[in-house]
Design a protein around this motif. Structure first.
Motif, PDB file in Angstrom:
ATOM      1  N   LYS A   1      -1.879   1.147   5.739  1.00 24.63           N
ATOM      2  CA  LYS A   1      -2.483  -0.185   5.637  1.00 24.63           C
ATOM      3  C   LYS A   1      -2.236  -1.000   6.905  1.00 24.63           C
ATOM      4  O   LYS A   1      -3.115  -1.740   7.348  1.00 24.63           O
ATOM      5  CB  LYS A   1      -1.973  -0.914   4.389  1.00 24.63           C
ATOM      6  N   VAL A   2      -1.068  -0.846   7.499  1.00 25.82           N
ATOM      7  CA  VAL A   2      -0.790  -1.535   8.771  1.00 25.82           C
ATOM      8  C   VAL A   2      -1.744  -1.007   9.845  1.00 25.82           C
ATOM      9  O   VAL A   2      -2.332  -1.792  10.599  1.00 25.82           O
ATOM     10  CB  VAL A   2       0.686  -1.359   9.199  1.00 25.82           C
ATOM     11  N   ALA A   3      -1.907   0.303   9.917  1.00 31.87           N
ATOM     12  CA  ALA A   3      -2.829   0.896  10.898  1.00 31.87           C
ATOM     13  C   ALA A   3      -4.236   0.335  10.707  1.00 31.87           C
ATOM     14  O   ALA A   3      -4.921  -0.001  11.685  1.00 31.87           O
ATOM     15  CB  ALA A   3      -2.834   2.418  10.768  1.00 31.87           C
TER      16      ALA A   3
ATOM     17  N   GLN B   1     -11.505   0.679  12.637  1.00 37.35           N
ATOM     18  CA  GLN B   1     -12.404   1.797  12.931  1.00 37.35           C
ATOM     19  C   GLN B   1     -11.631   3.050  13.326  1.00 37.35           C
ATOM     20  O   GLN B   1     -11.928   4.148  12.859  1.00 37.35           O
ATOM     21  CB  GLN B   1     -13.389   1.407  14.049  1.00 37.35           C
ATOM     22  N   HIS B   2     -10.625   2.878  14.161  1.00 45.05           N
ATOM     23  CA  HIS B   2      -9.793   4.018  14.569  1.00 45.05           C
ATOM     24  C   HIS B   2      -9.140   4.644  13.344  1.00 45.05           C
ATOM     25  O   HIS B   2      -9.109   5.871  13.196  1.00 45.05           O
ATOM     26  CB  HIS B   2      -8.737   3.553  15.583  1.00 45.05           C
ATOM     27  N   THR B   3      -8.633   3.818  12.468  1.00 45.86           N
ATOM     28  CA  THR B   3      -7.956   4.316  11.271  1.00 45.86           C
ATOM     29  C   THR B   3      -8.940   5.017  10.346  1.00 45.86           C
ATOM     30  O   THR B   3      -8.675   6.129   9.872  1.00 45.86           O
ATOM     31  CB  THR B   3      -7.253   3.153  10.539  1.00 45.86           C
ATOM     32  N   ARG B   4     -10.062   4.397  10.130  1.00 43.65           N
ATOM     33  CA  ARG B   4     -11.054   4.962   9.215  1.00 43.65           C
ATOM     34  C   ARG B   4     -11.550   6.330   9.682  1.00 43.65           C
ATOM     35  O   ARG B   4     -11.797   7.229   8.880  1.00 43.65           O
ATOM     36  CB  ARG B   4     -12.232   4.006   9.087  1.00 43.65           C
ATOM     37  N   ASP B   5     -11.687   6.501  10.977  1.00 44.48           N
ATOM     38  CA  ASP B   5     -12.245   7.745  11.511  1.00 44.48           C
ATOM     39  C   ASP B   5     -11.210   8.835  11.749  1.00 44.48           C
ATOM     40  O   ASP B   5     -11.573   9.950  12.118  1.00 44.48           O
ATOM     41  CB  ASP B   5     -12.968   7.457  12.838  1.00 44.48           C
ATOM     42  N   HIS B   6      -9.952   8.529  11.557  1.00 42.99           N
ATOM     43  CA  HIS B   6      -8.888   9.495  11.868  1.00 42.99           C
ATOM     44  C   HIS B   6      -8.766  10.527  10.747  1.00 42.99           C
ATOM     45  O   HIS B   6      -8.587  10.195   9.574  1.00 42.99           O
ATOM     46  CB  HIS B   6      -7.559   8.754  12.051  1.00 42.99           C
ATOM     47  N   ARG B   7      -8.846  11.785  11.122  1.00 39.83           N
ATOM     48  CA  ARG B   7      -8.772  12.889  10.142  1.00 39.83           C
ATOM     49  C   ARG B   7      -7.495  12.842   9.319  1.00 39.83           C
ATOM     50  O   ARG B   7      -7.510  13.067   8.110  1.00 39.83           O
ATOM     51  CB  ARG B   7      -8.877  14.227  10.891  1.00 39.83           C
TER      52      ARG B   7
ATOM     53  N   GLU C   1      -5.561   1.778  -8.286  1.00 40.34           N
ATOM     54  CA  GLU C   1      -6.526   0.788  -7.822  1.00 40.34           C
ATOM     55  C   GLU C   1      -6.519   0.585  -6.307  1.00 40.34           C
ATOM     56  O   GLU C   1      -7.521   0.812  -5.638  1.00 40.34           O
ATOM     57  CB  GLU C   1      -6.308  -0.542  -8.527  1.00 40.34           C
ATOM     58  N   SER C   2      -5.396   0.185  -5.735  1.00 39.13           N
ATOM     59  CA  SER C   2      -5.393  -0.077  -4.293  1.00 39.13           C
ATOM     60  C   SER C   2      -5.499   1.210  -3.490  1.00 39.13           C
ATOM     61  O   SER C   2      -6.156   1.255  -2.453  1.00 39.13           O
ATOM     62  CB  SER C   2      -4.160  -0.872  -3.885  1.00 39.13           C
ATOM     63  N   LEU C   3      -4.874   2.264  -3.954  1.00 37.13           N
ATOM     64  CA  LEU C   3      -4.928   3.537  -3.245  1.00 37.13           C
ATOM     65  C   LEU C   3      -6.335   4.128  -3.316  1.00 37.13           C
ATOM     66  O   LEU C   3      -6.860   4.628  -2.322  1.00 37.13           O
ATOM     67  CB  LEU C   3      -3.898   4.508  -3.821  1.00 37.13           C
ATOM     68  N   THR C   4      -6.970   4.032  -4.468  1.00 42.49           N
ATOM     69  CA  THR C   4      -8.339   4.517  -4.600  1.00 42.49           C
ATOM     70  C   THR C   4      -9.269   3.736  -3.688  1.00 42.49           C
ATOM     71  O   THR C   4     -10.121   4.303  -3.009  1.00 42.49           O
ATOM     72  CB  THR C   4      -8.810   4.424  -6.065  1.00 42.49           C
ATOM     73  N   SER C   5      -9.085   2.438  -3.630  1.00 38.78           N
ATOM     74  CA  SER C   5      -9.900   1.602  -2.757  1.00 38.78           C
ATOM     75  C   SER C   5      -9.728   2.027  -1.293  1.00 38.78           C
ATOM     76  O   SER C   5     -10.698   2.157  -0.554  1.00 38.78           O
ATOM     77  CB  SER C   5      -9.501   0.139  -2.944  1.00 38.78           C
ATOM     78  N   PHE C   6      -8.490   2.260  -0.884  1.00 31.59           N
ATOM     79  CA  PHE C   6      -8.224   2.704   0.489  1.00 31.59           C
ATOM     80  C   PHE C   6      -8.844   4.073   0.732  1.00 31.59           C
ATOM     81  O   PHE C   6      -9.481   4.301   1.753  1.00 31.59           O
ATOM     82  CB  PHE C   6      -6.715   2.739   0.754  1.00 31.59           C
ATOM     83  N   ALA C   7      -8.664   4.994  -0.204  1.00 31.52           N
ATOM     84  CA  ALA C   7      -9.196   6.346  -0.051  1.00 31.52           C
ATOM     85  C   ALA C   7     -10.718   6.324   0.060  1.00 31.52           C
ATOM     86  O   ALA C   7     -11.304   7.044   0.877  1.00 31.52           O
ATOM     87  CB  ALA C   7      -8.757   7.230  -1.214  1.00 31.52           C
ATOM     88  N   GLU C   8     -11.361   5.482  -0.722  1.00 33.16           N
ATOM     89  CA  GLU C   8     -12.807   5.363  -0.629  1.00 33.16           C
ATOM     90  C   GLU C   8     -13.218   4.759   0.708  1.00 33.16           C
ATOM     91  O   GLU C   8     -14.204   5.172   1.321  1.00 33.16           O
ATOM     92  CB  GLU C   8     -13.349   4.532  -1.790  1.00 33.16           C
ATOM     93  N   TRP C   9     -12.445   3.779   1.171  1.00 35.46           N
ATOM     94  CA  TRP C   9     -12.756   3.122   2.449  1.00 35.46           C
ATOM     95  C   TRP C   9     -12.754   4.112   3.603  1.00 35.46           C
ATOM     96  O   TRP C   9     -13.602   4.075   4.485  1.00 35.46           O
ATOM     97  CB  TRP C   9     -11.744   1.998   2.700  1.00 35.46           C
ATOM     98  N   CYS C  10     -11.789   5.042   3.619  1.00 33.76           N
ATOM     99  CA  CYS C  10     -11.697   5.994   4.749  1.00 33.76           C
ATOM    100  C   CYS C  10     -12.363   7.332   4.416  1.00 33.76           C
ATOM    101  O   CYS C  10     -12.173   8.306   5.131  1.00 33.76           O
ATOM    102  CB  CYS C  10     -10.246   6.189   5.201  1.00 33.76           C
ATOM    103  N   ASN C  11     -13.136   7.353   3.348  1.00 34.10           N
ATOM    104  CA  ASN C  11     -13.897   8.562   2.960  1.00 34.10           C
ATOM    105  C   ASN C  11     -13.010   9.746   2.636  1.00 34.10           C
ATOM    106  O   ASN C  11     -13.336  10.888   2.954  1.00 34.10           O
ATOM    107  CB  ASN C  11     -14.911   8.933   4.046  1.00 34.10           C
TER     108      ASN C  11
END
Length: 159
Positions: free
Chosen positions: A115-117, A123-129, A147-157
């Protein structure tokens, strides 16, 4: 001097990924030696200085694998990247730290680091494998915190 230091940082990461701890440590030591002689700045398109070397210490420790996780955690316990570093370099620190924390059995800390990243460089975080891999692993481990983890996981695909 800075260009040579940046080359040693890169060589340390390459050696780490090849699981050659001796070569990685040799290159990190040389980068450290050169890093303290210059101020942190962008040299020929690459950030270099004492803080960049610290970030690469974490990267190398993670690249070397589970046996070196504590080295990455030790750096993070005593230091955080200063705000004047490029955002991508700072977010990379937290992405690498999250991986070390996950391997060390600290999933809550790993999620906080991700979350800090994200706050630093979305964008860098979202695209990082590794972010996608680690978010998916965290989601499997922490189903109760969905809830929050699922939201994050969906955000970064990662889903």
């Amino acid at each position: 001097m800075a260009a040579l230091g940046a080359l040693h940082m890169r060589a340390a990461v390459i050696a780490g990924r090849a699981r050659n701890a001796n070569a990685a440590n040799t290159h990190l030591a040389e980068a450290r030696r050169l890093g303290v002689q210059v101020r942190e700045a962008i040299y020929a398109g690459t950030a270099f200085g004492p803080s960049s070397v610290r970030i690469h210490e974490v990267s190398v420790a993670v690249s070397l694998g589970n046996d070196y996780v504590n080295r990455a955690l030790d750096v993070a316990r005593e230091w955080v990247p200063p705000p004047e570093l490029p955002a991508e370099r700072r977010s990379g620190f937290y992405i690498e730290l999250a991986r070390a924390q996950l391997w060390a059995g600290l999933p809550d800390d790993a999620f906080e680091s991700l979350k800090v990243a994200r706050r630093i460089a979305p964008q860098h975080t979202r695209d990082h494998r590794w972010v996608r891999e680690d978010a998916a692993t965290l989601r499997r481990l922490k189903r109760a915190d969905a809830e929050s983890l699922t939201s994050f996981a969906e955000w970064c695909n990662a889903t």
